[in-house]
Design a protein around this motif. Structure first.
Motif, PDB file in Angstrom:
ATOM      1  N   GLU A 171       0.833  -1.206   0.000  1.00  0.00           N
ATOM      2  CA  GLU A 171       0.000   0.000   0.000  1.00  0.00           C
ATOM      3  C   GLU A 171       0.867   1.256   0.000  1.00  0.00           C
ATOM      4  N   ALA A 172       1.932   1.220   0.771  1.00  0.00           N
ATOM      5  CA  ALA A 172       2.839   2.371   0.828  1.00  0.00           C
ATOM      6  C   ALA A 172       3.501   2.608  -0.527  1.00  0.00           C
ATOM      7  N   ASP A 173       3.905   1.522  -1.189  1.00  0.00           N
ATOM      8  CA  ASP A 173       4.529   1.653  -2.517  1.00  0.00           C
ATOM      9  C   ASP A 173       3.571   2.301  -3.511  1.00  0.00           C
ATOM     10  N   VAL A 174       2.344   1.813  -3.531  1.00  0.00           N
ATOM     11  CA  VAL A 174       1.353   2.327  -4.471  1.00  0.00           C
ATOM     12  C   VAL A 174       1.019   3.786  -4.151  1.00  0.00           C
ATOM     13  N   LEU A 175       0.880   4.090  -2.877  1.00  0.00           N
ATOM     14  CA  LEU A 175       0.537   5.449  -2.463  1.00  0.00           C
ATOM     15  C   LEU A 175       1.665   6.428  -2.799  1.00  0.00           C
ATOM     16  N   GLU A 176       2.879   5.964  -2.644  1.00  0.00           N
ATOM     17  CA  GLU A 176       4.022   6.835  -2.951  1.00  0.00           C
ATOM     18  C   GLU A 176       4.084   7.145  -4.442  1.00  0.00           C
ATOM     19  N   LEU A 177       3.794   6.176  -5.273  1.00  0.00           N
ATOM     20  CA  LEU A 177       3.754   6.423  -6.711  1.00  0.00           C
ATOM     21  C   LEU A 177       2.595   7.355  -7.059  1.00  0.00           C
ATOM     22  N   ALA A 178       1.486   7.189  -6.381  1.00  0.00           N
ATOM     23  CA  ALA A 178       0.339   8.069  -6.609  1.00  0.00           C
ATOM     24  C   ALA A 178       0.661   9.496  -6.179  1.00  0.00           C
ATOM     25  N   ILE A 187       1.044   3.418 -12.695  1.00  0.00           N
ATOM     26  CA  ILE A 187       1.426   2.781 -11.425  1.00  0.00           C
ATOM     27  C   ILE A 187       1.396   1.269 -11.576  1.00  0.00           C
ATOM     28  N   ALA A 188       0.344   0.764 -12.188  1.00  0.00           N
ATOM     29  CA  ALA A 188       0.206  -0.682 -12.381  1.00  0.00           C
ATOM     30  C   ALA A 188       1.358  -1.239 -13.192  1.00  0.00           C
ATOM     31  N   SER A 194      -2.147  -5.298 -11.776  1.00  0.00           N
ATOM     32  CA  SER A 194      -3.254  -4.900 -12.640  1.00  0.00           C
ATOM     33  C   SER A 194      -3.826  -3.571 -12.142  1.00  0.00           C
ATOM     34  N   PRO A 195      -4.430  -2.778 -13.027  1.00  0.00           N
ATOM     35  CA  PRO A 195      -5.045  -1.521 -12.595  1.00  0.00           C
ATOM     36  C   PRO A 195      -6.084  -1.723 -11.490  1.00  0.00           C
ATOM     37  N   GLY A 196      -6.836  -2.807 -11.579  1.00  0.00           N
ATOM     38  CA  GLY A 196      -7.833  -3.063 -10.544  1.00  0.00           C
ATOM     39  C   GLY A 196      -7.205  -3.281  -9.179  1.00  0.00           C
ATOM     40  N   THR A 197      -6.083  -4.003  -9.153  1.00  0.00           N
ATOM     41  CA  THR A 197      -5.390  -4.248  -7.882  1.00  0.00           C
ATOM     42  C   THR A 197      -4.841  -2.947  -7.313  1.00  0.00           C
ATOM     43  N   VAL A 198      -4.307  -2.087  -8.179  1.00  0.00           N
ATOM     44  CA  VAL A 198      -3.797  -0.786  -7.732  1.00  0.00           C
ATOM     45  C   VAL A 198      -4.920   0.028  -7.105  1.00  0.00           C
ATOM     46  N   ARG A 199      -6.087   0.032  -7.750  1.00  0.00           N
ATOM     47  CA  ARG A 199      -7.238   0.764  -7.200  1.00  0.00           C
ATOM     48  C   ARG A 199      -7.622   0.219  -5.829  1.00  0.00           C
ATOM     49  N   ASN A 200      -7.575  -1.100  -5.678  1.00  0.00           N
ATOM     50  CA  ASN A 200      -7.909  -1.700  -4.383  1.00  0.00           C
ATOM     51  C   ASN A 200      -6.930  -1.275  -3.294  1.00  0.00           C
ATOM     52  N   ALA A 211      -9.448   8.967   4.659  1.00  0.00           N
ATOM     53  CA  ALA A 211      -9.353   9.933   3.568  1.00  0.00           C
ATOM     54  C   ALA A 211     -10.442   9.701   2.537  1.00  0.00           C
ATOM     55  N   ALA A 212     -10.878  10.781   1.894  1.00  0.00           N
ATOM     56  CA  ALA A 212     -11.931  10.672   0.895  1.00  0.00           C
ATOM     57  C   ALA A 212     -11.412  10.137  -0.427  1.00  0.00           C
ATOM     58  N   ASN A 213     -10.116  10.341  -0.692  1.00  0.00           N
ATOM     59  CA  ASN A 213      -9.531   9.894  -1.950  1.00  0.00           C
ATOM     60  C   ASN A 213      -8.022   9.724  -1.775  1.00  0.00           C
ATOM     61  N   ARG A 214      -7.352   9.293  -2.838  1.00  0.00           N
ATOM     62  CA  ARG A 214      -5.919   9.024  -2.733  1.00  0.00           C
ATOM     63  C   ARG A 214      -5.112  10.289  -2.496  1.00  0.00           C
ATOM     64  N   HIS A 215      -5.571  11.427  -3.023  1.00  0.00           N
ATOM     65  CA  HIS A 215      -4.840  12.677  -2.841  1.00  0.00           C
ATOM     66  C   HIS A 215      -4.843  13.100  -1.366  1.00  0.00           C
ATOM     67  N   GLU A 216      -5.989  12.937  -0.731  1.00  0.00           N
ATOM     68  CA  GLU A 216      -6.092  13.250   0.690  1.00  0.00           C
ATOM     69  C   GLU A 216      -5.274  12.248   1.514  1.00  0.00           C
TER      70      GLU A 216
END
Length: 227
Positions: A171-178, A187-188, A194-200, A211-216
């Motif tokens: 989760e930290a890896d994905v969030l840092e890329l985001a 990111i995927a 897969s894009p779906g896994t990244v969204r999860n 948080a309401a979204n990834r930016h927050e």
């Protein structure tokens, strides 16, 4: 008492760690790493006001700092947290492995609870803001050199209240890329998911910090030093 005629005068014994001819301790040899030239110069000047402290090398990047640490073998490495190429914590970790006789300390204007915990985990002995007085800075260098530890009290209290990062490593890896603004598809591709896994992962990370979204979620994680 002088020696016999024709014989040299006996030499004075100098104990290890003392200056020849004075009996005074050798000054603590400091490596200073700071990417802002003005601040680096000011710190060097402040430390130079103390007879028992001497800056033997200055670096503007993390890579330069590590190279100088290997070459100069300083007693204490004073490292900025955020530097080009390698950050201060990465440099401290490498110094611990390659120059074990050198103690490390972080002086920063970006201290966060997560940064402090990472620093302590790699053996950093001092962690303090750039707002401290010159006397406190010099005293911390001396304490760290003796094997002591100093952590800014306010930052220590914040670290205790913040707790550990709630994110899994993925989760930290994905969030840092985001955090860099990369789209889901990129990111995927970069971490072979897969894009779906990244969204999860992003959804899970956001949910853990309310948080309401990834930016927050990124903003909250950075506030606590988790990214």
């Amino acid at each position: 008492m002088t020696g016999r005629p024709g014989q040299p005068e006996p030499e004075s014994a100098v104990l290890p760690g003392e200056r020849a001819g004075t009996g005074a301790p050798e000054p603590i040899r400091i490596l200073l790493a700071e990417d802002e030239h003005l601040i680096r110069g000011a710190l060097t000047a402040l430390l130079g006001l103390h007879d028992d402290l001497v800056v033997i090398g200055e670096a503007a990047t993390g890579t330069q700092a590590l190279s100088l640490a290997r070459a100069l073998r300083p007693d204490v490495a004073m490292l900025d947290l955020q530097m080009p190429e390698l950050d201060g914590i990465a440099v401290a970790e490498a110094i611990r492995a390659e120059v074990p006789g050198c103690r490390t300390m972080i002086v920063t204007s970006h201290g966060r609870p997560g940064h402090l915990k990472r620093a302590l985990s790699v053996g950093v002995r001092g962690f303090l803001p750039k707002t401290v007085s010159a006397e406190v800075l010099a005293d911390v260098v001396r304490s760290v050199h003796r094997g002591g530890r100093y952590v800014d009290p306010q930052l220590a209290a914040e670290a205790i209240s913040a707790g550990d990062s709630p994110f899994t490593p993925r989760e930290a890896d994905v969030l840092e890329l985001a955090a860099d603004g990369a789209p889901i598809e990129e990111i995927a591709q970069r971490i072979s998911l897969s894009p779906g896994t990244v969204r999860n992962y992003l959804s899970s990370a956001a949910g853990k910090v309310g948080a309401a979204n990834r930016h927050e979620a990124v903003a909250i994680a950075r506030r606590y030093g988790w990214l």
